[in-house]
Every structure is written in C-alpha cells, then in structure tokens.
Design a protein around this motif. Structure first.
Motif, PDB file in Angstrom:
ATOM      1  N   LEU A 152       8.508  -0.229   4.186  1.00  0.00           N
ATOM      2  CA  LEU A 152       9.109  -0.174   2.852  1.00  0.00           C
ATOM      3  C   LEU A 152       8.171  -0.841   1.859  1.00  0.00           C
ATOM      4  O   LEU A 152       7.783  -1.998   2.033  1.00  0.00           O
ATOM      5  CB  LEU A 152      10.468  -0.868   2.840  1.00  0.00           C
ATOM      6  N   LEU A 153       7.775  -0.080   0.857  1.00  0.00           N
ATOM      7  CA  LEU A 153       6.989  -0.616  -0.242  1.00  0.00           C
ATOM      8  C   LEU A 153       7.832  -0.563  -1.504  1.00  0.00           C
ATOM      9  O   LEU A 153       8.515   0.431  -1.763  1.00  0.00           O
ATOM     10  CB  LEU A 153       5.721   0.211  -0.459  1.00  0.00           C
ATOM     11  N   VAL A 154       7.793  -1.641  -2.291  1.00  0.00           N
ATOM     12  CA  VAL A 154       8.437  -1.662  -3.607  1.00  0.00           C
ATOM     13  C   VAL A 154       7.318  -1.662  -4.645  1.00  0.00           C
ATOM     14  O   VAL A 154       6.418  -2.508  -4.612  1.00  0.00           O
ATOM     15  CB  VAL A 154       9.343  -2.894  -3.774  1.00  0.00           C
ATOM     16  N   VAL A 155       7.359  -0.698  -5.556  1.00  0.00           N
ATOM     17  CA  VAL A 155       6.285  -0.476  -6.517  1.00  0.00           C
ATOM     18  C   VAL A 155       6.875  -0.504  -7.927  1.00  0.00           C
ATOM     19  O   VAL A 155       7.975   0.025  -8.155  1.00  0.00           O
ATOM     20  CB  VAL A 155       5.601   0.888  -6.252  1.00  0.00           C
ATOM     21  N   ASP A 156       6.151  -1.113  -8.861  1.00  0.00           N
ATOM     22  CA  ASP A 156       6.664  -1.130 -10.228  1.00  0.00           C
ATOM     23  C   ASP A 156       6.257   0.144 -10.963  1.00  0.00           C
ATOM     24  O   ASP A 156       5.600   1.024 -10.408  1.00  0.00           O
ATOM     25  CB  ASP A 156       6.201  -2.391 -10.972  1.00  0.00           C
ATOM     26  N   GLU A 157       6.626   0.224 -12.241  1.00  0.00           N
ATOM     27  CA  GLU A 157       6.345   1.439 -12.999  1.00  0.00           C
ATOM     28  C   GLU A 157       4.852   1.673 -13.190  1.00  0.00           C
ATOM     29  O   GLU A 157       4.412   2.790 -13.442  1.00  0.00           O
ATOM     30  CB  GLU A 157       7.040   1.384 -14.360  1.00  0.00           C
ATOM     31  N   GLY A 158       4.068   0.634 -13.079  1.00  0.00           N
ATOM     32  CA  GLY A 158       2.613   0.770 -13.180  1.00  0.00           C
ATOM     33  C   GLY A 158       1.954   1.100 -11.860  1.00  0.00           C
ATOM     34  O   GLY A 158       0.727   1.023 -11.748  1.00  0.00           O
ATOM     35  N   GLU A 159       2.767   1.446 -10.837  1.00  0.00           N
ATOM     36  CA  GLU A 159       2.289   1.820  -9.505  1.00  0.00           C
ATOM     37  C   GLU A 159       1.597   0.667  -8.797  1.00  0.00           C
ATOM     38  O   GLU A 159       0.720   0.855  -7.944  1.00  0.00           O
ATOM     39  CB  GLU A 159       1.366   3.047  -9.569  1.00  0.00           C
ATOM     40  N   LYS A 160       2.000  -0.547  -9.126  1.00  0.00           N
ATOM     41  CA  LYS A 160       1.456  -1.729  -8.463  1.00  0.00           C
ATOM     42  C   LYS A 160       2.440  -2.153  -7.368  1.00  0.00           C
ATOM     43  O   LYS A 160       3.653  -2.187  -7.585  1.00  0.00           O
ATOM     44  CB  LYS A 160       1.273  -2.862  -9.469  1.00  0.00           C
ATOM     45  N   ILE A 161       1.921  -2.476  -6.199  1.00  0.00           N
ATOM     46  CA  ILE A 161       2.764  -2.882  -5.080  1.00  0.00           C
ATOM     47  C   ILE A 161       3.306  -4.288  -5.343  1.00  0.00           C
ATOM     48  O   ILE A 161       2.542  -5.236  -5.551  1.00  0.00           O
ATOM     49  CB  ILE A 161       1.978  -2.855  -3.757  1.00  0.00           C
ATOM     50  N   LEU A 162       4.641  -4.425  -5.380  1.00  0.00           N
ATOM     51  CA  LEU A 162       5.276  -5.713  -5.583  1.00  0.00           C
ATOM     52  C   LEU A 162       5.622  -6.401  -4.277  1.00  0.00           C
ATOM     53  O   LEU A 162       5.526  -7.632  -4.177  1.00  0.00           O
ATOM     54  CB  LEU A 162       6.552  -5.538  -6.411  1.00  0.00           C
ATOM     55  N   TRP A 163       6.038  -5.600  -3.310  1.00  0.00           N
ATOM     56  CA  TRP A 163       6.539  -6.202  -2.066  1.00  0.00           C
ATOM     57  C   TRP A 163       6.487  -5.178  -0.942  1.00  0.00           C
ATOM     58  O   TRP A 163       6.563  -3.970  -1.167  1.00  0.00           O
ATOM     59  CB  TRP A 163       7.991  -6.660  -2.306  1.00  0.00           C
ATOM     60  N   LEU A 164       6.301  -5.651   0.274  1.00  0.00           N
ATOM     61  CA  LEU A 164       6.365  -4.792   1.450  1.00  0.00           C
ATOM     62  C   LEU A 164       7.025  -5.556   2.575  1.00  0.00           C
ATOM     63  O   LEU A 164       6.925  -6.786   2.651  1.00  0.00           O
ATOM     64  CB  LEU A 164       4.977  -4.314   1.871  1.00  0.00           C
ATOM     65  N   ASN A 165       7.731  -4.839   3.413  1.00  0.00           N
ATOM     66  CA  ASN A 165       8.428  -5.513   4.510  1.00  0.00           C
ATOM     67  C   ASN A 165       7.510  -5.667   5.715  1.00  0.00           C
ATOM     68  O   ASN A 165       6.363  -5.207   5.727  1.00  0.00           O
ATOM     69  CB  ASN A 165       9.723  -4.780   4.868  1.00  0.00           C
ATOM     70  N   SER A 166       8.018  -6.317   6.752  1.00  0.00           N
ATOM     71  CA  SER A 166       7.180  -6.615   7.915  1.00  0.00           C
ATOM     72  C   SER A 166       6.773  -5.333   8.646  1.00  0.00           C
ATOM     73  O   SER A 166       5.677  -5.257   9.222  1.00  0.00           O
ATOM     74  CB  SER A 166       7.925  -7.547   8.880  1.00  0.00           C
TER      75      SER A 166
END
Length: 542
Positions: A152-166
C-alpha cells in the motif's frame, strides 16, 4: 482478530454472482445480503447490541435497487451514511454526474460502474476494508495498514509518496523512510505514474514495478482516491502477481495445447458428462465438439470390450488417479478404431476428483505396424509361411493339447527332389516363384489346426495335431503328393516337382520338436533312397 463485515444491498442476481465469485478469494469476510433498502435500514437502526453483532465495516449499495428512490428510505439512509464505509454501484446506463446525484448527500468511499469484473470488486473491497479499519484517524490507519498483506502506497496530489506499509517495504525492498518523499515514478516509471493519475479513479490495472535493486515484477494494482489530513490523495494497493501471471501463462499455454493438440482431448465433470472436447477430438471421432457437450462418452463404446473392462478401468482411475490402456472406440461413421487412452482425475482443494481429462490417440497404424513386424519376425519373408520361431510355438501348444487329450502329432519333414538343379538352370527368380506356389499348395492341404513352415532352402516342416492313429498319415501324405504332382507354371514355362517326406510322431518318437525333427529328417533320407516322391515313417532302422 474479528472477521470483516460486509453488508450488500442489491436485488440484482448478476451483482450477487460477481460478488460471490470475488468473495471466494477473501478469508474472514462475514457477508449479509439484502435485496431492498427498507429491511437494511431497519437492521442498521436497531439497538446497539444488534448493531454490534452486525457491525458492517463496508456497505455495498446498488443504486439500481428499486426502493432506494423512495424519499423516506433515502433520508433515513443518509443519516446512517456518515458512519458507514460505502461502496456504491452505479448503473452503466447512467452518466457519472447523474449517477452520483442519485446518492444525494451520501458520500461513498468508492464506486463501481457497471459493467465491472470480479478483479475490480476484489481490489476495491480490499481498499474499502482498509479504509474502514483506518477511519478512526490517520495514525490508526498507519497502525492497521502496516499489517495488510498487500503493498500500500499513499501518494499526495503531487504524486509524492507519503507513506508505505510493511508489505510494500518487502515488495519494493525499500525502508519506509528511504522511500517517503520521493516521487511515485521511482517505483513505477514517469509515464506510468502520469497515466495512473490522469485516468478516471478508482481503477485496477497491472503494471511492472521496480524494486530498489532495479529488478522488476508484475504487480496487480488498484488506484483509488483517499482523503488525507492535507487534502485529497491517492492510494495504490498492489501485490506481486508473478505467480498469478505464471499460472495465467500456463493456463494460456494449456488452452493452446488443448486447441492445437494433434491428440483428441475430452474433459468431463464428476458425473462423467462432457464439458469440452478439442478440434482433434472431432477430427478423430467425427463427433462435433458442440454436439457431445453434456453427453456421457459411452456413445464411443464399440462393444469390443465388455462392462467388466470399463468397471476395472474406472476402478483404477478412482484408486490411482489415472489409467492408461487400449480402448476400441466406435467413430461417428460406425467404424471401430483402437485408441491409446489416458484418463487423469483432476482433484479439487478437498482432494476429491471433480474433473477428468481423457486423451485419445488413434493407434490403428501403430498396431498394423506392430502386427507387420510380428509377422516378419515369425514368418518366412519369401513364402509367408511360419518360420522356425512360430513353428516351435505352435508345436508347444499342440503338444500340451495332445498330452491332455491322448492324441498324437504328426511331424512331416518335406524336401524337394532335385530342386537345386532347377534353381541353377533357371535362376533364383524362377526358383523363388516355384517355392511360393508350393507354399500356397501346401496351405490348401491343411486344416485350420495344422501348420506348414518353411524350414530353410527347399525344406518344409508340417505339423498335423490331433492324429488318433499313425496309419492315418498315409492319406495326408497322399494328398500332399498329388498336389505336388500337378504342373507348376512360371512365366509360361511348365515345371514338375516332387518331394521326399519323412514322418515322425509325438510322443512315440520324441517329446520335443528338435528330437522329432531329427527323426523325421532321418526318415526323409530313407524316403529319398527309395525313389523320388516317396515318404517314410521313422523307425530305428532308418
């Protein structure tokens, strides 16, 4: 860990079928189905104890369900909607804006536009459940999502990765801090990243993702919109589908093998009804694949093999999971052909056979070739008569019967008189043709139980089983002699032949063929001393 709860409101059999298929891939999902909104609202409005028992984490609502348009139902559901994670199904005939307007103030977590697939359902339900578990807050989302088995990747509107799970860390071989803040294009490529977010959301797709070590793998992805504390963002749920892709390729290969195999392939279900047959089956048997579907394959039974044969065959399949052997099948045109048959049971997860795969190979030519080779191995190439190998086998069988029945076997050793002179004077071609005609005449003198064999050169051995008295042999020898006295014609030229014949009897003159032949040969030379065309029975004086 408590089961996930899924609450589905739809009166569409098609929707139910698709969700049932998709949910078959989920573990630990407790699903409640209702075909109208009225009982659904009542259940959701019940006491806290009942609500706790249901506690639906995700509610799927089909906006084509008839009673959703009733105002009081929509009002009551709207009040409940703020506490629910909703996956809305919008009819494909309705435009996006119009379909969303039907939701009123209900804000769905996600939507499914018909038509949709089970793959879309699976990935969207995964995302919905993940969102339901994390709705208490972003920190709780991080805590719970860390244990999700898919990346799971969480990406902001600027397509920058904010968070990823293990799981994403393991799949991509990045630590969270090393990847957070970097553009999504680092792991999926610039063009792919642009395409993902330029397309309508949510959606599922397959792309190739790049690990930290630059190795790549096929990933099944679902991209959706998520509300972040900072505003709108995107989630990218993904998993390594290398095994699935491998299985898909294997299935594709199997389908091609099924379609283009030169061997007939037939697939039956547990009830032995034909599910599919390939083009080679139609070509081999003459039965169109479409016409045999749903039928039991017993229409192929030729009658050459009885019910007991088929009972033993299926008993072996059930005991060992497979069987191979020769089966004679009746073709659509009524002809009967031998087919090498291989039957394999295909077992389900419970270990029970639910399908059978039968492969048929027409072995008519092979059996004919084997028969021809056996004939060459057991017969004289010039005359076609049995050779020494087959003669000995015939004698063994006849001796066993004679011993049991108290009868005798007459062994005749026949040698043509002065044949060498004919051969030398007229050539081997003429000699060979004379031997062939002689063989034909000898066969005409025999019963079905008798045997005529070419022993070598111009020598022949004949077996006459079932003789009661030795005196009966004179009639047999006389018949042979009269046959030989008839003129032979080769290329218009006439030839006369005669033969000297020696006779011995089983068991009087020996118990095995070699001994009997030696005595018959001795008697034959005694006959030659008398005159051409004579015969003699073995005695110790020979």
């Amino acid at each position: 860990m408590p089961n996930k709860k899924l609450f589905i409101i739809s009166d569409s059999p098609d929707v139910r079928s698709l969700f049932d298929q998709a949910l078959a891939r989920f573990d630990g999902v407790q699903t409640t189905w209702l075909d109208s909104f009225y009982p659904a609202v009542k259940l959701l409005e019940q006491s806290s104890a009942t609500l706790f028992a249901l506690s639906p984490e995700v509610v799927v609502i089909d906006l084509s369900t008839v009673d959703f348009q009733e105002p009081h139902i929509r009002q009551r559901f709207t009040r409940l909607g703020k506490d629910l994670v909703i996956l809305a199904i919008l009819p494909g005939k309705t435009g996006d804006e119009e379909g969303l307007n039907r939701l009123g103030r209900i804000e769905p977590f996600d939507v499914l536009m018909t038509p949709f697939t089970t793959v879309e359902i699976r990935y969207r339900l995964q995302a919905a459940f993940a969102f339901a578990e994390s709705r208490a807050g972003w920190r709780f989302f991080e805590t719970v999502a860390a244990g999700i088995g898919t990346g799971l990747l969480v990406v902001d509107e600027g397509e920058k990765i904010l968070w990823l799970n293990s799981a994403a860390e393991k799949l991509l071989k990045y630590e969270r801090d090393a990847l957070a803040g970097w553009p999504l294009s680092l792991v999926i490529g610039t063009e792919e990243a642009a395409n993902i977010f330029a397309s309508d959301m949510p959606r599922s797709f397959t792309i190739r993702m790049t690990r930290r070590d630059c190795s790549r793998f096929p990933a099944g992805c679902f991209a959706g919109i998520i509300r972040l504390p900072e505003g709108q963002g995107f989630t990218l749920v993904f998993s390594d589908v290398s095994e699935e892709k491998k299985r898909e390729d294997e299935l594709l290969l199997s389908a091609k093998v099924f379609e283009f195999s030169g061997e007939a392939i037939m697939i039956t279900d547990a009830a032995d009804k034909i599910l599919a047959a390939n083009p080679a089956f139609e070509k081999m048997t003459g039965y169109p694949a479409g016409e045999v579907a749903g039928r039991k394959p017993d229409f192929l039974n030729s009658g050459r093999q009885d019910d007991h044969f088929y009972e033993k065959m299926w008993a072996a399949v059930h005991r060992h999971g497979h069987w191979t052997g020769e089966v004679w099948n009746r073709l659509e045109n009524g002809r009967i052909r031998p087919m090498w048959t291989a039957i394999s049971a295909v077992k389900n997860l419970a270990g029970e056979p639910d399908h059978y795969v039968t492969i048929l190979s027409d072995i008519t030519d092979r059996l004919a070739e084997e028969k021809h080779l056996r004939h060459l191995a057991q017969h004289d190439f010039l005359t076609g008569l049995p050779n020494r190998v087959l003669l000995k086998d015939r004698f063994s069988q006849a001796a066993a019967n004679a011993s049991r029945d108290g009868r005798k076997i007459a062994v005749l050793f026949l040698d043509l008189d002065k044949f060498k002179a004919i051969n030398d004077r007229n050539g081997h071609t003429v000699g060979d043709r004379l031997l062939q005609q002689l063989a034909e005449r000898l066969l005409a003198c025999l019963r079905s139980t008798d045997t005529a064999s070419r022993w070598g050169g111009d020598e022949f051995v004949l077996l006459f089983p079932g003789i009661m008295e030795t005196g009966n042999i004179s009639g047999i020898v006389g018949k042979i002699s009269r046959t030989l006295q008839q003129p032979f014609t080769v290329n218009g030229d006439v030839y006369s032949l005669s033969a000297s014949i020696g006779v011995s009897f089983f068991p009087d003159h020996g118990a095995d063929l070699d001994e009997l032949l030696a005595h018959a040969d001795s008697a034959m030379y005694a006959a030659k001393d008398m005159a051409g065309g004579s015969f003699a029975v073995f005695t110790k004086n020979n």
